[in-house]
Structure formats: structure tokens, C-alpha cells
Motif scaffolding. Structure first.
Motif, PDB file in Angstrom:
ATOM      1  N   LEU A 119       0.837  -1.204   0.000  1.00 56.48           N
ATOM      2  CA  LEU A 119       0.000   0.000   0.000  1.00 56.48           C
ATOM      3  C   LEU A 119       0.870   1.251   0.000  1.00 56.48           C
ATOM      4  O   LEU A 119       0.573   2.234  -0.692  1.00 56.48           O
ATOM      5  N   GLY A 120       1.932   1.192   0.774  1.00 53.17           N
ATOM      6  CA  GLY A 120       2.854   2.324   0.848  1.00 53.17           C
ATOM      7  C   GLY A 120       3.491   2.660  -0.487  1.00 53.17           C
ATOM      8  O   GLY A 120       3.881   3.803  -0.724  1.00 53.17           O
ATOM      9  N   GLY A 121       3.567   1.664  -1.365  1.00 57.46           N
ATOM     10  CA  GLY A 121       4.119   1.915  -2.690  1.00 57.46           C
ATOM     11  C   GLY A 121       3.101   2.462  -3.671  1.00 57.46           C
ATOM     12  O   GLY A 121       3.465   3.145  -4.640  1.00 57.46           O
ATOM     13  N   LEU A 122       1.822   2.193  -3.438  1.00 56.26           N
ATOM     14  CA  LEU A 122       0.770   2.640  -4.362  1.00 56.26           C
ATOM     15  C   LEU A 122       0.254   4.038  -4.044  1.00 56.26           C
ATOM     16  O   LEU A 122      -0.020   4.827  -4.953  1.00 56.26           O
ATOM     17  N   LEU A 123       0.109   4.369  -2.761  1.00 53.00           N
ATOM     18  CA  LEU A 123      -0.545   5.617  -2.375  1.00 53.00           C
ATOM     19  C   LEU A 123       0.161   6.875  -2.874  1.00 53.00           C
ATOM     20  O   LEU A 123      -0.508   7.858  -3.234  1.00 53.00           O
ATOM     21  N   PRO A 124       1.499   6.915  -2.928  1.00 52.82           N
ATOM     22  CA  PRO A 124       2.150   8.126  -3.461  1.00 52.82           C
ATOM     23  C   PRO A 124       1.799   8.414  -4.920  1.00 52.82           C
ATOM     24  O   PRO A 124       2.035   9.526  -5.412  1.00 52.82           O
ATOM     25  N   LYS A 125       1.253   7.445  -5.637  1.00 54.61           N
ATOM     26  CA  LYS A 125       0.858   7.647  -7.030  1.00 54.61           C
ATOM     27  C   LYS A 125      -0.501   8.337  -7.140  1.00 54.61           C
ATOM     28  O   LYS A 125      -0.990   8.607  -8.240  1.00 54.61           O
ATOM     29  N   ASN A 126      -1.142   8.599  -5.983  1.00 59.53           N
ATOM     30  CA  ASN A 126      -2.435   9.284  -5.923  1.00 59.53           C
ATOM     31  C   ASN A 126      -3.507   8.615  -6.792  1.00 59.53           C
ATOM     32  O   ASN A 126      -4.109   9.253  -7.665  1.00 59.53           O
TER      33      ASN A 126
END
Length: 366
Positions: A119-126
Motif C-alpha cells: 500500500l505504501g508503494g501505491l498511495l504516493p501515485k495518488n
């Protein structure tokens, strides 16, 4: 994106790529000024783009087609299954944006850690939304995994993990319903019908009942468990605790019990189907036929390992039709869905795409 007008236009372009602004305005019933502002905003945000000018439109002006911008990461998909967790970023066309990330996990603690990291890798992609699929059953209110081959020894509370998504909508459902939505979004002409989507993999059988374009909700989140339909036959004990489950029939172990050799896939690839292979096909056809009679769908769609095998397809359809009452043989169609990565993070992402294009906040798919 929380503007209903923007979602309406984005959905219209997704379903009808190549429309000009004027054509889109007529389709959506919007004033030209509203249409222009909305389209321009979607282009600035990277969701839409203008294609090459085509034939002349109104008053001789060149027609400028609109399409979904494939370069924009719009959704994320996370799949929780036996052996680990997988995540991938995707555009609204369902195309992965880079390689899927995988994390091995064999118990609840490992799954929790893997979901948190991915999840931490996906969320910065907004992302506009996240699609999360789980094998097994999940409580729709508490979002707790109740029973799953991914964590067979214990329950797992997903709520604290998914809360990390903040205001990003999360569409949570079973992996087979995710596959059902992936099929439906590519066959929008069937969105008002009832469809039974069946997946067949070595040792894993599932079904998704789509009712007028929506996954069958039920009292818990989960697939329509064709794989755990019990037949009156001796098999290895299933992880659910039962004997005779359809997915314990459709597996290499049962092939060997019947005297067959090699893997299930190899048995179906033989120039002539062996007696053990034919027996497995007949038993699986019985399960699918029973599900068909019970659900009364307009169509049955079969995906998975044997969907590319013409010999298997012909044998299964004959056996399935033979077991159906005449009224169903005349009305229910059977087709095959040939796609790669049937149960994966990529498939999970289609839950998010469906929630975005329907204007849902994700709860409609949980």
C-alpha cells in the motif's frame, strides 16, 4: 476526483473512445460551456488526452477525438492469495504501469505486513481508487477475513490496513468477483444481464454471479463457491475441511487417484483425452450445470487454465449441455474468456476501475 460531471464525462469517453467534444456533449446532455470546462480540466489532470484531428466536424472544424490517457496511473490493485500478496499500479484502460510487486506471506502477520508495505508503494501515485481482492470470505462490515486459503489458521482484520488509504476509495471483494468485473468491463453489452463467470485452475475452482452487472453481495464477501460444491466422490480433503469439493476434483492429485499421469494441464493437452481426464471433465461439468440451473443466468463464461484448449472446451460444453434441462440448453449460452493472469493484482485493479467509472466510492463493490 469528486465531481459527478467529471466522472460522467470520463466514463463516457472510456466507453466511447474517439468522440469529439460536441459528440460527447450530445451524448452526456451537457451544455457546450460545461462540456468544454470539464474536458479541459480532465486533460489538465492527465485523465484524458486529445487524439489526432480527424474528419471535419461542425461548420467545417476538424474533429478532435478524445480518449483516456494511457500514461496516467489512475488505480491500484492488490491481490491477497495463498502464498502472498501482489500489487500493481494501472491506468484506466486496465494496463499495468510497471511490474507488479510481490511479497511472500504464509500467515496473518505476514499478510498484514505485506499489505502495509505494498500500500505504501501505491498511495504516493495518488490513485483514484484501489481494488483489493481476497481469496475466501470477508465480513463486509468489519472487513475481517473470516476464512481463506491465504491464512487458513486465523482470521485477519483488514480494516486498520485499508484505513491507511485515507480518502482514497477502496473496492474490496473476492478474487473471483474481481475477475467477473474484469470480464464485464470488457463486455459492457452484457451489463444488464445475469452472468455466471467460472474460473478453472489446477486445484482452484471459483464462480462469480453477476446480477445485472453487479457482483452477488450475500451475507459475506466471497465468490459463489462452486469450488466447494460437494460431489459424492472420494477426493483428498479440501482446506475447507470437506471431501468431494469440485476444486479437489479439478486437480492433478485427483487425476493421479484415477490412474492418470503427469499434470492436469498435460492430460488435457494429449491428442486423445484419457479416461481419467474425461471423468474429471464430466464431474466438473456436473458442478457447473448444477450452478447454472440454480442461478438461471443468461450466460456462463469460463476462464482459466483450459480456456485456450479447444479439445477440453468441446468436451466440457458437451458434458455441461447434456446435464442441463432442455429449457436451459435453449436459453443459456456458454463462452470462454481467454486472458492471462486471471487471478492477480491486475485483475483486482478492475474492481477499482469499475468503482471509478460507475461514480461509486467503492462501497458498491464490497
Amino acid at each position: 476526483m469528486n465531481s459527478p460531471t467529471q466522472l460522467k464525462i470520463l466514463s463516457a469517453v472510456w466507453r466511447n473512445p474517439g468522440l469529439s467534444r460536441s459528440e460527447l456533449g450530445e451524448l452526456a446532455g451537457l451544455h457546450v460551456n460545461t462540456m468544454t470546462r470539464t474536458v479541459d480540466a480532465l486533460i489538465r489532470k492527465g485523465y484524458l488526452r486529445e487524439g489526432a484531428s480527424g474528419q471535419s466536424g461542425v461548420r467545417g472544424r476538424p474533429k478532435i477525438p478524445l480518449e483516456v490517457d494511457p500514461a496516467r496511473t489512475c488505480v491500484g490493485g492488490i491481490a491477497i492469495a495463498a502464498g502472498g500478496v501482489e500489487a500493481v499500479a494501472m491506468n484506466l484502460l486496465g494496463q499495468p504501469q510497471g511490474e507488479a510487486e510481490k511479497a511472500a506471506a504464509s500467515n496473518s502477520a505476514g499478510i498484514a505486513k505485506a499489505v502495509s508495505r505494498l500500500l505504501g508503494g501505491l498511495l504516493p501515485k495518488n490513485p483514484l481508487a484501489l481494488g483489493v481482492s481476497v481469496t475466501g470470505f470477508v465480513d463486509p462490515v468489519s472487513r475481517r477475513i473470516l476464512w481463506s486459503s491465504a491464512a487458513p489458521a486465523a482470521e485477519l482484520d483488514l480494516a486498520p490496513l485499508l484505513a491507511r488509504a485515507g480518502e482514497t476509495p477502496v473496492a474490496l471483494n473476492s478474487e473471483i468477483h474481481a475477475l467477473g468485473m474484469r470480464w464485464l468491463m470488457k463486455h459492457v453489452e452484457a451489463e444488464h444481464d445475469d452472468t455466471l463467470v467460472v474460473t478453472l485452475e489446477d486445484g482452484a475452482v471459483g464462480a462469480s454471479m453477476l446480477i445485472a452487472g453487479r457482483p452477488n453481495r450475500g451475507c459475506v464477501l466471497g465468490g459463489n463457491e462452486l469450488g466447494h460444491m460437494s460431489l459424492n466422490i472420494e477426493t483428498a480433503r479440501c482446506y475447507c475441511g470437506g471431501v468431494g469439493c469440485v476444486e479437489r476434483v479439478f486437480c492433478t492429485d485427483f487425476l493421479h487417484r484415477l490412474g492418470g499421469r503427469g499434470s492436469l494441464g498435460e492430460a488435457f493437452a494429449e491428442p486423445a483425452l484419457s479416461a481419467p481426464a474425461r471423468q474429471i471433465i464430466d464431474l466438473v461439468a456436473l458442478g457447473v450445470a448444477n450452478a447454472t440451473v440454480f442461478a438461471r443466468p443468461h450466460r456462463v463464461v469460463v476462464a482459466g487454465m483450459p480456456a485456450h484448449n479447444a479439445r477440453f472446451r468441446d468436451a466440457l460444453e458437451r458434458a455441461w449441455r447434456r446435464r442441463l434441462p432442455a429449457v436451459f440448453r435453449e436459453r443459456v449460452t456458454l463462452s470462454w474468456y481467454e486472458t492471462k493472469a486471471t487471478l492477480s493484482a491486475e485483475t483486482s485493479g478492475w474492481l477499482a476501475i469499475a468503482s471509478v467509472l460507475s461514480g461509486s466510492d467503492g462501497r458498491a463493490w464490497t
